[in-house]
Design a protein around this motif. Structure first.
Motif, PDB file in Angstrom:
ATOM      1  N   LEU A  33      -3.349 -13.598 -10.038  1.00 28.74           N
ATOM      2  CA  LEU A  33      -2.656 -12.610  -9.191  1.00 28.74           C
ATOM      3  C   LEU A  33      -3.193 -12.643  -7.760  1.00 28.74           C
ATOM      4  O   LEU A  33      -2.777 -11.868  -6.917  1.00 28.74           O
ATOM      5  CB  LEU A  33      -2.859 -11.208  -9.784  1.00 28.74           C
ATOM      6  CG  LEU A  33      -2.298 -10.996 -11.203  1.00 28.74           C
ATOM      7  CD1 LEU A  33      -2.656  -9.602 -11.722  1.00 28.74           C
ATOM      8  CD2 LEU A  33      -0.775 -11.182 -11.219  1.00 28.74           C
ATOM      9  N   ARG A  34      -4.107 -13.555  -7.484  1.00 25.63           N
ATOM     10  CA  ARG A  34      -4.850 -13.477  -6.220  1.00 25.63           C
ATOM     11  C   ARG A  34      -4.037 -13.836  -4.994  1.00 25.63           C
ATOM     12  O   ARG A  34      -4.421 -13.473  -3.876  1.00 25.63           O
ATOM     13  CB  ARG A  34      -6.095 -14.363  -6.297  1.00 25.63           C
ATOM     14  CG  ARG A  34      -7.034 -13.831  -7.341  1.00 25.63           C
ATOM     15  CD  ARG A  34      -8.326 -14.539  -7.358  1.00 25.63           C
ATOM     16  NE  ARG A  34      -9.080 -14.291  -6.133  1.00 25.63           N
ATOM     17  CZ  ARG A  34     -10.245 -14.853  -5.888  1.00 25.63           C
ATOM     18  NH1 ARG A  34     -10.748 -15.706  -6.747  1.00 25.63           N
ATOM     19  NH2 ARG A  34     -10.895 -14.589  -4.790  1.00 25.63           N
ATOM     20  N   ASN A  35      -2.903 -14.539  -5.167  1.00 25.89           N
ATOM     21  CA  ASN A  35      -2.098 -14.891  -3.985  1.00 25.89           C
ATOM     22  C   ASN A  35      -0.967 -13.905  -3.742  1.00 25.89           C
ATOM     23  O   ASN A  35      -0.109 -14.141  -2.901  1.00 25.89           O
ATOM     24  CB  ASN A  35      -1.498 -16.295  -4.153  1.00 25.89           C
ATOM     25  CG  ASN A  35      -2.570 -17.355  -4.084  1.00 25.89           C
ATOM     26  OD1 ASN A  35      -3.633 -17.117  -3.535  1.00 25.89           O
ATOM     27  ND2 ASN A  35      -2.295 -18.518  -4.661  1.00 25.89           N
ATOM     28  N   ILE A  36      -0.964 -12.813  -4.488  1.00 30.26           N
ATOM     29  CA  ILE A  36       0.146 -11.851  -4.329  1.00 30.26           C
ATOM     30  C   ILE A  36      -0.312 -10.721  -3.406  1.00 30.26           C
ATOM     31  O   ILE A  36      -1.013  -9.793  -3.809  1.00 30.26           O
ATOM     32  CB  ILE A  36       0.601 -11.303  -5.706  1.00 30.26           C
ATOM     33  CG1 ILE A  36       0.956 -12.476  -6.635  1.00 30.26           C
ATOM     34  CG2 ILE A  36       1.775 -10.354  -5.532  1.00 30.26           C
ATOM     35  CD1 ILE A  36       1.385 -12.069  -8.027  1.00 30.26           C
ATOM     36  N   GLY A  37       0.083 -10.846  -2.132  1.00 27.16           N
ATOM     37  CA  GLY A  37      -0.417  -9.928  -1.093  1.00 27.16           C
ATOM     38  C   GLY A  37      -0.106  -8.473  -1.386  1.00 27.16           C
ATOM     39  O   GLY A  37      -0.934  -7.588  -1.132  1.00 27.16           O
ATOM     40  N   THR A  38       1.083  -8.194  -1.933  1.00 32.33           N
ATOM     41  CA  THR A  38       1.481  -6.791  -2.132  1.00 32.33           C
ATOM     42  C   THR A  38       0.541  -6.072  -3.103  1.00 32.33           C
ATOM     43  O   THR A  38       0.386  -4.861  -3.041  1.00 32.33           O
ATOM     44  CB  THR A  38       2.918  -6.702  -2.698  1.00 32.33           C
ATOM     45  OG1 THR A  38       2.987  -7.570  -3.841  1.00 32.33           O
ATOM     46  CG2 THR A  38       3.958  -7.101  -1.670  1.00 32.33           C
ATOM     47  N   LEU A  39      -0.095  -6.820  -3.993  1.00 34.23           N
ATOM     48  CA  LEU A  39      -0.989  -6.173  -4.978  1.00 34.23           C
ATOM     49  C   LEU A  39      -2.321  -5.771  -4.366  1.00 34.23           C
ATOM     50  O   LEU A  39      -3.125  -5.098  -5.005  1.00 34.23           O
ATOM     51  CB  LEU A  39      -1.236  -7.113  -6.167  1.00 34.23           C
ATOM     52  CG  LEU A  39      -0.037  -7.474  -7.038  1.00 34.23           C
ATOM     53  CD1 LEU A  39      -0.462  -8.378  -8.187  1.00 34.23           C
ATOM     54  CD2 LEU A  39       0.612  -6.212  -7.593  1.00 34.23           C
ATOM     55  N   LYS A  40      -2.548  -6.212  -3.103  1.00 33.44           N
ATOM     56  CA  LYS A  40      -3.861  -5.917  -2.489  1.00 33.44           C
ATOM     57  C   LYS A  40      -3.784  -4.734  -1.525  1.00 33.44           C
ATOM     58  O   LYS A  40      -4.739  -4.437  -0.824  1.00 33.44           O
ATOM     59  CB  LYS A  40      -4.365  -7.143  -1.729  1.00 33.44           C
ATOM     60  CG  LYS A  40      -4.613  -8.331  -2.643  1.00 33.44           C
ATOM     61  CD  LYS A  40      -5.089  -9.519  -1.848  1.00 33.44           C
ATOM     62  CE  LYS A  40      -5.168 -10.754  -2.716  1.00 33.44           C
ATOM     63  NZ  LYS A  40      -5.305 -11.980  -1.980  1.00 33.44           N
ATOM     64  N   GLN A  41      -2.603  -4.096  -1.469  1.00 34.14           N
ATOM     65  CA  GLN A  41      -2.436  -3.042  -0.456  1.00 34.14           C
ATOM     66  C   GLN A  41      -2.668  -1.638  -1.012  1.00 34.14           C
ATOM     67  O   GLN A  41      -2.327  -1.363  -2.157  1.00 34.14           O
ATOM     68  CB  GLN A  41      -1.019  -3.114   0.112  1.00 34.14           C
ATOM     69  CG  GLN A  41      -0.835  -4.336   0.987  1.00 34.14           C
ATOM     70  CD  GLN A  41       0.625  -4.644   1.253  1.00 34.14           C
ATOM     71  OE1 GLN A  41       1.509  -3.867   0.886  1.00 34.14           O
ATOM     72  NE2 GLN A  41       0.873  -5.779   1.881  1.00 34.14           N
ATOM     73  N   SER A  42      -3.222  -0.767  -0.159  1.00 36.80           N
ATOM     74  CA  SER A  42      -3.332   0.666  -0.503  1.00 36.80           C
ATOM     75  C   SER A  42      -2.558   1.457   0.535  1.00 36.80           C
ATOM     76  O   SER A  42      -2.592   1.121   1.714  1.00 36.80           O
ATOM     77  CB  SER A  42      -4.775   1.159  -0.404  1.00 36.80           C
ATOM     78  OG  SER A  42      -5.606   0.407  -1.201  1.00 36.80           O
ATOM     79  N   GLN A  43      -1.870   2.488   0.098  1.00 35.37           N
ATOM     80  CA  GLN A  43      -1.160   3.356   1.046  1.00 35.37           C
ATOM     81  C   GLN A  43      -1.510   4.802   0.738  1.00 35.37           C
ATOM     82  O   GLN A  43      -1.491   5.197  -0.428  1.00 35.37           O
ATOM     83  CB  GLN A  43       0.348   3.216   0.879  1.00 35.37           C
ATOM     84  CG  GLN A  43       0.913   1.911   1.348  1.00 35.37           C
ATOM     85  CD  GLN A  43       2.365   1.782   0.888  1.00 35.37           C
ATOM     86  OE1 GLN A  43       3.070   2.773   0.793  1.00 35.37           O
ATOM     87  NE2 GLN A  43       2.768   0.577   0.581  1.00 35.37           N
ATOM     88  N   PHE A  44      -1.803   5.549   1.779  1.00 34.64           N
ATOM     89  CA  PHE A  44      -2.076   6.982   1.608  1.00 34.64           C
ATOM     90  C   PHE A  44      -1.014   7.744   2.390  1.00 34.64           C
ATOM     91  O   PHE A  44      -0.705   7.392   3.522  1.00 34.64           O
ATOM     92  CB  PHE A  44      -3.459   7.347   2.167  1.00 34.64           C
ATOM     93  CG  PHE A  44      -4.573   6.826   1.316  1.00 34.64           C
ATOM     94  CD1 PHE A  44      -4.931   5.491   1.346  1.00 34.64           C
ATOM     95  CD2 PHE A  44      -5.267   7.677   0.468  1.00 34.64           C
ATOM     96  CE1 PHE A  44      -5.957   5.008   0.550  1.00 34.64           C
ATOM     97  CE2 PHE A  44      -6.302   7.206  -0.330  1.00 34.64           C
ATOM     98  CZ  PHE A  44      -6.640   5.865  -0.291  1.00 34.64           C
ATOM     99  N   ASN A  45      -0.422   8.768   1.784  1.00 33.17           N
ATOM    100  CA  ASN A  45       0.521   9.625   2.508  1.00 33.17           C
ATOM    101  C   ASN A  45       0.379  11.052   1.977  1.00 33.17           C
ATOM    102  O   ASN A  45      -0.388  11.276   1.026  1.00 33.17           O
ATOM    103  CB  ASN A  45       1.950   9.064   2.387  1.00 33.17           C
ATOM    104  CG  ASN A  45       2.392   9.000   0.938  1.00 33.17           C
ATOM    105  OD1 ASN A  45       2.205   9.961   0.194  1.00 33.17           O
ATOM    106  ND2 ASN A  45       2.942   7.868   0.519  1.00 33.17           N
ATOM    107  N   PRO A  46       1.092  12.017   2.563  1.00 36.41           N
ATOM    108  CA  PRO A  46       0.875  13.411   2.134  1.00 36.41           C
ATOM    109  C   PRO A  46       1.142  13.626   0.641  1.00 36.41           C
ATOM    110  O   PRO A  46       0.602  14.556   0.034  1.00 36.41           O
ATOM    111  CB  PRO A  46       1.865  14.203   2.997  1.00 36.41           C
ATOM    112  CG  PRO A  46       2.109  13.336   4.184  1.00 36.41           C
ATOM    113  CD  PRO A  46       1.983  11.919   3.725  1.00 36.41           C
ATOM    114  N   ALA A  47       1.956  12.758   0.025  1.00 32.95           N
ATOM    115  CA  ALA A  47       2.258  12.959  -1.401  1.00 32.95           C
ATOM    116  C   ALA A  47       1.192  12.357  -2.305  1.00 32.95           C
ATOM    117  O   ALA A  47       1.229  12.528  -3.518  1.00 32.95           O
ATOM    118  CB  ALA A  47       3.619  12.350  -1.720  1.00 32.95           C
ATOM    119  N   GLY A  48       0.253  11.588  -1.732  1.00 35.29           N
ATOM    120  CA  GLY A  48      -0.785  11.006  -2.581  1.00 35.29           C
ATOM    121  C   GLY A  48      -1.153   9.604  -2.147  1.00 35.29           C
ATOM    122  O   GLY A  48      -1.028   9.247  -0.973  1.00 35.29           O
TER     123      GLY A  48
END
Ligand SMILES: Cc1cc2nc3c(=O)[nH]c(=O)nc-3n(C[C@H](O)[C@H](O)[C@H](O)COP(=O)(O)OP(=O)(O)OC[C@H]3O[C@@H](n4cnc5c(N)ncnc54)[C@H](O)[C@@H]3O)c2cc1C
Length: 341
Positions: free
Chosen positions: A55-70
């Protein structure tokens, strides 16, 4: 020296492609994230997939997003990233504390959240090399028929040893699972069952894509872990606790989850419920701790004496709840080698 068995390596760039490969290979394929659990298991021939889908070449799996809903955390976010990110310091403290206490810094740099959630269960009769296991005719988890921990048992008693799952369950986490074009979202707690072989209700072709946390304004949380060496070992008992407290300190909502005392993380719902509508006093904490400890049924298949592990469950629930109350835990931290603050 233990060597890896032969395998094919596939390195897709999207989760769609990974899901297609998994669907095509069926039971012969396994997902590879950080590899810190799977590769040692392969060396011991506990798991022998013909194909590894990295799974190491899948960029989307390495992202974190924080927003008011969590928060939305990609499955391949590493445990170091979680442990070092100040955005986990408030209501989500249990998660960074759990991540920070996994193994060593070298392992945490490779280890991912998704891999930790899906971590194989552990047992003294299973965590051995091939020759050792062969000498006892194997065990039912791999190649044998008997559970050597409880020879009369119809199910495997291997222990859930993930640090982040109890913390995530206490925080109310949900997970997004993808298989082909299908995506489903479930409460993380609903993904586990108390069976050392089939400890996850994840379908064979499903990829854990994302972990979702609700916003936890007004919540406090903590993770306390028992292990032999404070700098290194797997949990042999752990407690994740989370509570929403009113300005006057009354518990409005609470969750307590025990780790490493069964084949799944164990929510102690009655114990948590006993706190609601009451302040965290020594009396209410003692009541909840005794109730939670009744659920813990550690067996003689990991480190430390099992009856002692059950006894200290009360103490660890007490530490976690005092921590939520805001007590100074420095001396307990020092005595346990809990260097995470
Ligand atoms: C010396 C040592 C000490 C350790 N101590 C601890 C400890 O204290 N606490 C602890 O919790 N762990 C510990 N571990 C185990 C391991 O390092 C961690 O659990 C780690 O987080 C596993 O993540 P990984 O990315 O390396 O998973 P991998 O090894 O890549 O995968 C683990 C499993 O998860 C599956 N998987 C991985 N990603 C996904 C996904 N996105 N979707 C579906 N399935 C997936 C794999 O197929 C495999 O079955 C230790 C390991 C070692 C070697």
């Amino acid at each position: 020296m233990m060597r890896l068995p032969m395998f094919d390596l596939r390195a897709p760039r999207t989760t769609d492609e990974a899901a297609r490969i998994l669907a095509g290979e069926g039971a012969n394929a396994m997902l590879l994230a950080g590899g810190t659990d799977l590769l040692p298991n392969m060396k011991r021939r506990q798991q022998v997939p013909r194909t590894l889908v990295s799974l190491r070449n899948i960029g989307t799996l390495k992202q974190s997003q924080f927003n008011p809903a969590g928060a939305r955390l990609g499955a391949c976010v590493t445990l170091t990233e979680i442990a070092e990110d100040p955005r986990f310091r408030n209501g989500y403290s249990a998660l960074w504390q759990a991540a920070a206490q996994v193994a060593t810094s070298h392992i945490r740099n490779m280890a991912t959240l998704g891999g930790n959630i899906c971590l194989d269960t552990r047992c003294s009769y299973y965590d051995q090399n091939y020759e050792w296991r062969k000498s006892i005719s194997f065990c039912m988890k791999k190649d044998g028929e008997v559970c050597w921990t409880a020879p009369g048992s119809e199910r495997c008693m291997a222990v859930s040893s993930t640090d982040t799952a109890p913390a995530l369950i206490a925080l109310g986490a949900r997970v997004l699972l993808r298989s082909g074009a299908e995506v489903r979202e479930v409460l993380l707690s609903d993904l586990y069952q108390n069976d050392g072989m089939n400890y996850m209700l994840r379908q064979p072709g499903e990829i854990v894509e994302e972990v979702r946390l609700p916003a936890l304004h007004g919540w406090k949380s903590a993770y306390w872990k028992l292990r032999r060496r404070g700098s290194f070992d797997f949990p042999v008992m752990s407690v994740a606790a989370a509570a929403r407290l009113s300005p006057a300190g009354v518990v409005e909502e609470a969750r307590i989850v025990l780790g490493a005392v069964a084949s799944r993380p164990l929510p102690a719902d009655e114990a948590a419920k006993s706190l609601v509508g009451r302040p965290l006093t020594e009396e209410t904490i003692a009541e909840a701790a005794a109730q939670a400890a009744r659920l813990a049924k550690p067996l003689d298949n990991t480190d430390f004496d099992m009856s002692w592990r059950k006894k200290v469950t009360t103490a660890f629930v007490t530490y976690a709840l005092r921590d939520l109350r805001g007590d100074d835990m420095t001396s307990v931290n020092l005595s346990l080698g809990r260097h995470i603050l």
